[in-house]
Scaffold this motif. Structure first.
Motif, PDB file in Angstrom:
ATOM      1  N   ASP A 169       0.614  -1.036   0.043  1.00 27.24           N
ATOM      2  CA  ASP A 169      -0.010   0.010  -0.059  1.00 27.24           C
ATOM      3  C   ASP A 169       0.728   1.234   0.022  1.00 27.24           C
ATOM      4  N   ASN A 170       1.983   1.275   0.858  1.00 24.49           N
ATOM      5  CA  ASN A 170       2.813   2.357   0.689  1.00 24.49           C
ATOM      6  C   ASN A 170       3.579   2.839  -0.508  1.00 24.49           C
ATOM      7  N   LEU A 171       3.869   1.648  -1.220  1.00 28.09           N
ATOM      8  CA  LEU A 171       4.425   1.641  -2.441  1.00 28.09           C
ATOM      9  C   LEU A 171       3.454   2.160  -3.810  1.00 28.09           C
ATOM     10  N   ASN A 172       2.091   2.373  -3.264  1.00 28.00           N
ATOM     11  CA  ASN A 172       1.123   2.757  -4.193  1.00 28.00           C
ATOM     12  C   ASN A 172       0.753   1.847  -5.143  1.00 28.00           C
ATOM     13  N   PHE A 173       0.771   0.553  -4.830  1.00 33.84           N
ATOM     14  CA  PHE A 173       0.226  -0.541  -5.723  1.00 33.84           C
ATOM     15  C   PHE A 173      -1.521  -0.572  -5.469  1.00 33.84           C
ATOM     16  N   ARG A 174      -2.079  -0.693  -6.523  1.00 28.53           N
ATOM     17  CA  ARG A 174      -3.647  -0.626  -6.491  1.00 28.53           C
ATOM     18  C   ARG A 174      -3.694  -2.186  -5.980  1.00 28.53           C
ATOM     19  N   ILE A 175      -4.509  -2.803  -4.873  1.00 31.50           N
ATOM     20  CA  ILE A 175      -4.437  -3.835  -4.375  1.00 31.50           C
ATOM     21  C   ILE A 175      -5.786  -4.413  -4.194  1.00 31.50           C
ATOM     22  N   ALA A 176      -5.738  -5.627  -4.794  1.00 36.75           N
ATOM     23  CA  ALA A 176      -7.114  -6.615  -4.552  1.00 36.75           C
ATOM     24  C   ALA A 176      -6.823  -7.645  -3.598  1.00 36.75           C
ATOM     25  N   LEU A 177      -7.810  -7.968  -2.730  1.00 36.41           N
ATOM     26  CA  LEU A 177      -7.713  -9.075  -1.837  1.00 36.41           C
ATOM     27  C   LEU A 177      -8.803  -9.943  -2.205  1.00 36.41           C
ATOM     28  N   LEU A 178      -8.429 -11.171  -2.425  1.00 38.06           N
ATOM     29  CA  LEU A 178      -9.498 -12.240  -2.603  1.00 38.06           C
ATOM     30  C   LEU A 178      -9.454 -13.413  -1.400  1.00 38.06           C
ATOM     31  N   THR A 179     -10.617 -13.186  -0.706  1.00 43.17           N
ATOM     32  CA  THR A 179     -10.612 -13.803   0.491  1.00 43.17           C
ATOM     33  C   THR A 179     -12.303 -14.171   0.812  1.00 43.17           C
ATOM     34  N   ASP A 180     -12.366 -15.042   1.469  1.00 44.72           N
ATOM     35  CA  ASP A 180     -13.783 -15.652   2.147  1.00 44.72           C
ATOM     36  C   ASP A 180     -13.314 -16.088   3.589  1.00 44.72           C
ATOM     37  N   PHE A 181     -12.685 -15.458   4.231  1.00 48.32           N
ATOM     38  CA  PHE A 181     -12.032 -15.895   5.502  1.00 48.32           C
ATOM     39  C   PHE A 181     -13.240 -15.716   6.508  1.00 48.32           C
ATOM     40  N   ASP A 182     -13.798 -17.133   7.448  1.00 46.84           N
ATOM     41  CA  ASP A 182     -14.669 -17.131   8.228  1.00 46.84           C
ATOM     42  C   ASP A 182     -14.389 -16.595   9.502  1.00 46.84           C
ATOM     43  N   ASP A 183     -13.099 -16.394   9.800  1.00 46.61           N
ATOM     44  CA  ASP A 183     -12.544 -16.002  11.212  1.00 46.61           C
ATOM     45  C   ASP A 183     -12.149 -14.723  11.290  1.00 46.61           C
ATOM     46  N   ILE A 184     -12.717 -13.730  10.063  1.00 43.85           N
ATOM     47  CA  ILE A 184     -12.157 -12.498  10.234  1.00 43.85           C
ATOM     48  C   ILE A 184     -13.035 -11.643  11.456  1.00 43.85           C
ATOM     49  N   SER A 185     -12.009 -10.618  12.073  1.00 42.69           N
ATOM     50  CA  SER A 185     -12.420 -10.328  13.486  1.00 42.69           C
ATOM     51  C   SER A 185     -12.592  -8.582  12.773  1.00 42.69           C
ATOM     52  N   LEU A 186     -13.421  -8.059  13.925  1.00 43.04           N
ATOM     53  CA  LEU A 186     -13.462  -6.524  13.944  1.00 43.04           C
ATOM     54  C   LEU A 186     -12.019  -5.830  13.567  1.00 43.04           C
ATOM     55  N   ASN A 187     -11.047  -6.260  14.394  1.00 51.37           N
ATOM     56  CA  ASN A 187      -9.427  -5.844  14.429  1.00 51.37           C
ATOM     57  C   ASN A 187      -9.160  -5.906  12.668  1.00 51.37           C
TER      58      ASN A 187
END
Length: 210
Positions: free
Chosen positions: A178-196
């Motif tokens: 992100d700090n290198l200014n790439f456009r970032i896509a994240l492919l995820t369906d993580f069941d244990d995702i938290s608010l943090n």
């Protein structure tokens, strides 16, 4: 006096057709011809309309102040140029790349881990929960790879797996990209995702969710 310059978070790359631009904040790509490449070259540093007109004239490209203002209005609308930017640099690579070929990939997909808590029979990457992640590439190795991709002009990174959010140091890796200014896509369906986790993702400037 108003001075205009390229947004400092863009990636701009000379290509056979002219110039390719990536805006990681909006996720958009733009293609322009060689004349626009010459125009944008003048905006690597802040310049006024009069300074742009004179510099273009010296290069043999004649534009009136009205035409320049119209062009600047278009570029501001596309978030390519700003009155508040200090400027940016257009990337130049090999001149002998054949017409029809990009000098580098515009996007690279990174399989950050093969681990996934699921074991779907239809998974094309054969991800599964028995992967030993300690055998995979670690943080500093990924930073070196991502830096190398930036240096050759790659504009966009897609992080997938396996389950990318299960990867140790994934947020440090994403923040580095992100700090290198790439456009970032994240492919995820993580069941244990938290608010943090969600809050950390929201802190990334250039993240596109999928």
């Amino acid at each position: 006096m108003k001075k205009y310059a390229l947004q400092d978070y863009l990636t701009l790359r000379k290509e056979w057709f002219g110039i390719l631009i990536s805006n990681p904040r909006t996720g958009e790509f733009f293609q322009y011809d060689y004349d626009m490449l010459l125009f944008l070259k003048k905006l690597e540093v802040p310049r006024s309309v009069t300074e742009i007109e004179e510099s273009l004239k010296n290069d043999g490209l004649l534009m009136s102040s009205t035409e320049i203002k119209d062009c600047l209005t278009h570029l501001i609308d596309q978030d390519i140029v700003s009155l508040n930017s200090t400027g940016n640099k257009i990337l130049y690579f090999l001149d002998n790349v054949p017409d029809g070929y990009l000098v580098a990939p515009s996007s690279v997909t990174i399989y950050i881990t093969q681990y996934c808590g699921k074991a779907c029979r239809h998974c094309v990457t054969e991800s599964h929960p028995k992967v030993i992640q300690s055998y995979e590439l670690q943080l500093e190795q990924w930073k070196n790879i991502i830096s190398s991709l930036k240096n050759i002009g790659v504009m966009s990174l897609v992080f997938t797996g396996g389950e990318p959010l299960s990867k140790d140091d994934i947020f440090e890796i994403l923040e580095f990209a992100d700090n290198l200014n790439f456009r970032i896509a994240l492919l995820t369906d993580f069941d244990d995702i938290s608010l943090n986790m969600v809050n950390k993702l929201k802190e990334l400037k250039n993240l596109n969710y999928q």
